[in-house]
Write an enzyme that holds these catalytic residues in place. Structure first.
Site, mmCIF file in Angstrom:
data_model
loop_
_atom_site.group_PDB
_atom_site.id
_atom_site.type_symbol
_atom_site.label_atom_id
_atom_site.label_comp_id
_atom_site.label_asym_id
_atom_site.label_seq_id
_atom_site.Cartn_x
_atom_site.Cartn_y
_atom_site.Cartn_z
ATOM 1 N N HIS A 79 0.826 -1.225 0.000
ATOM 2 C CA HIS A 79 0.000 0.000 0.000
ATOM 3 C C HIS A 79 0.852 1.264 0.000
ATOM 4 C CE1 HIS A 79 0.077 -2.008 3.998
ATOM 5 N NE2 HIS A 79 0.680 -0.899 4.338
ATOM 6 N N HIS A 103 7.809 6.553 4.261
ATOM 7 C CA HIS A 103 6.970 6.096 3.166
ATOM 8 C C HIS A 103 6.150 7.282 2.684
ATOM 9 C CE1 HIS A 103 4.364 5.929 6.687
ATOM 10 N NE2 HIS A 103 3.419 6.281 5.818
ATOM 11 N N HIS A 124 2.354 8.803 0.498
ATOM 12 C CA HIS A 124 0.981 8.653 -0.002
ATOM 13 C C HIS A 124 0.882 9.605 -1.192
ATOM 14 C CE1 HIS A 124 -0.172 6.711 3.878
ATOM 15 N NE2 HIS A 124 0.824 7.468 4.301
ATOM 16 N N GLU A 165 -2.487 13.399 2.608
ATOM 17 C CA GLU A 165 -3.469 12.935 3.607
ATOM 18 C C GLU A 165 -3.960 14.127 4.425
ATOM 19 O OE1 GLU A 165 -1.602 9.246 5.446
ATOM 20 O OE2 GLU A 165 -3.195 8.504 4.152
ATOM 21 N N HIS A 212 5.985 10.661 4.931
ATOM 22 C CA HIS A 212 5.892 10.423 6.381
ATOM 23 C C HIS A 212 7.179 9.793 6.907
ATOM 24 C CE1 HIS A 212 1.204 10.279 6.129
ATOM 25 N NE2 HIS A 212 1.664 11.522 6.227
ATOM 26 N N THR A 254 -2.514 6.561 9.896
ATOM 27 C CA THR A 254 -3.544 6.870 8.885
ATOM 28 C C THR A 254 -3.933 5.631 8.069
ATOM 29 O OG1 THR A 254 -1.954 7.390 7.145
ATOM 30 C CG2 THR A 254 -2.638 9.210 8.610
ATOM 31 N N THR A 255 -3.313 4.481 8.430
ATOM 32 C CA THR A 255 -3.728 3.220 7.816
ATOM 33 C C THR A 255 -4.037 2.239 8.936
ATOM 34 O OG1 THR A 255 -1.541 2.166 7.872
ATOM 35 C CG2 THR A 255 -2.023 3.569 5.955
HETATM 36 N N1 LIG Z 1 0.692 6.615 7.482
HETATM 37 S S1 LIG Z 1 1.310 6.634 8.937
HETATM 38 O O1 LIG Z 1 2.557 7.385 8.935
HETATM 39 O O2 LIG Z 1 0.297 7.143 9.856
HETATM 40 C C1 LIG Z 1 1.706 5.023 9.459
HETATM 41 C C2 LIG Z 1 2.922 4.788 10.083
HETATM 42 C C3 LIG Z 1 3.241 3.507 10.532
HETATM 43 C C4 LIG Z 1 2.348 2.479 10.354
HETATM 44 C C5 LIG Z 1 2.773 1.170 10.908
HETATM 45 C C6 LIG Z 1 1.970 0.018 10.468
HETATM 46 N N2 LIG Z 1 2.566 -1.129 11.131
HETATM 47 C C7 LIG Z 1 2.093 -1.576 12.327
HETATM 48 O O3 LIG Z 1 1.139 -1.081 12.863
HETATM 49 N N3 LIG Z 1 2.816 -2.604 12.842
HETATM 50 C C8 LIG Z 1 2.477 -3.250 13.998
HETATM 51 C C9 LIG Z 1 1.158 -3.367 14.439
HETATM 52 C C10 LIG Z 1 0.890 -4.050 15.631
HETATM 53 C C11 LIG Z 1 1.938 -4.580 16.350
HETATM 54 CL CL1 LIG Z 1 1.586 -5.381 17.849
HETATM 55 C C12 LIG Z 1 3.246 -4.492 15.906
HETATM 56 C C13 LIG Z 1 3.506 -3.805 14.716
HETATM 57 C C14 LIG Z 1 1.130 2.705 9.720
HETATM 58 C C15 LIG Z 1 0.806 3.998 9.257
HETATM 59 ZN ZN LIG Z 2 1.804 7.437 6.053
#
Ligand SMILES: NS(=O)(=O)c1ccc(CCNC(=O)Nc2ccc(Cl)cc2)cc1
Ligand SMILES: [Zn+2]
Length: 258
Positions: free
Chosen positions: A65, A93, A95, A105, A118, A200-201
């Protein structure tokens, strides 16, 4: 079905699997510039400061994504709304839209930029890893940088020049070249908006202190086109991978400039 940005699995459907999608501190938001509050102590106490070590090799991943660069060196963000806590750079990363008129976003008085970069950090002063921090209310800090079409960004070339080799979801590659994340930031890093928000995801955890710079950076048309040629986990062109603004609810946006 896996979440995504299509009609069938896009932002309006995320609340089914991730009820926090309708939470009290969701991101992104529309930044209403006249409603943002100048807060001298956010600025006064200690200015936001980044201390990044240049990457000696660049690890790129098409995660289905977005295109993500995994950071291996020590990079620290502190100050401003983060106070004395030191946040460690984990990844960055982007968007973007299918066309230049959309793709960011966060929006500024309803204006959407062509893309948004981001830089994702986790609170290394309080937690032991990204995974430990990702669900904590003060676990993450993300720098949001607006991208607008213009001259090429040299530091972004290593990513845009390799999108062609990262076409499919899951593709990874390591490029043997240096990258200094500092050079991805706008020249003015004193003027920003900041507020408490979320990923945001999915999983949309409400763990992010957002810092959105006022000054956009320029990427060339070719660099933006390279992003649009990536392919997502459903085999479609990875485009319009942005979540529209969520409700501000009981939050205040602070700004460091008048
Ligand atoms: N668009 S943003 O910059 O908002 C954004 C930044 C970082 C992520 C990280 C997604 N990855 C994640 O959530 N990994 C995860 C989840 C649960 C556990 Cl327990 C361990 C790891 C998503 C959006
Ligand atoms: Zn992001």
């Amino acid at each position: 079905a896996h979440w995504g940005y299509m009609t069938t699995n896009g932002p309006s459907t995320w609340g089914k699997d991730f009820p926090i999608a309708n939470g009290e501190r969701q991101s992104p938001i529309d930044i209403v510039t006249t409603a943002a509050e100048y807060d001298s102590d956010v600025l006064g106490s200690n200015a936001l400061s980044t201390n990044y070590t240049p990457e000696s090799e660049v690890k790129l991943v098409n995660n289905g994504h977005s295109i993500m660069c995994q950071i291996t060196k020590k990079g620290v963000l502190t100050g401003g709304p983060l106070g004395k806590d030191e946040y460690r750079l984990e990844q960055f990363h982007l968007h973007w839209g299918a066309e230049d008129n959309r793709g960011s976003e966060h929006t500024v008085d309803g204006k959407m930029y062509a893309s948004e970069l981001h830089l994702v950090h986790w609170n290394a002063s309080k937690y032991s890893s990204f995974a430990d921090a990702v669900q904590k209310p003060d676990g993450l800090a993300v720098l949001g940088i607006f991208i607008t079409p213009g001259v090429a960004c040299n530091q972004f070339k290593v990513i845009s020049d390799n999108c062609g080799k990262l076409k499919t979801s899951g593709a990874e590659m390591t490029v043997d070249t240096t990258l200094d994340p500092t050079l991805l930031l706008p020249s003015n890093t004193s003027d920003y908006w900041t507020y408490l928000g979320s990923l945001t995801t999915p999983p949309l955890f409400e763990s992010v202190t957002w810092i959105v710079f006022k000054e956009p950076v320029e990427y060339s048309k070719e660099q933006l086109l390279a992003l649009r040629n990536l392919v997502d986990s459903d085999g479609n062109h990875m485009q319009d991978n942005y979540r529209p603004p969520a409700a501000l609810k009981q939050r205040k946006v602070k700004k460091t400039f008048t």
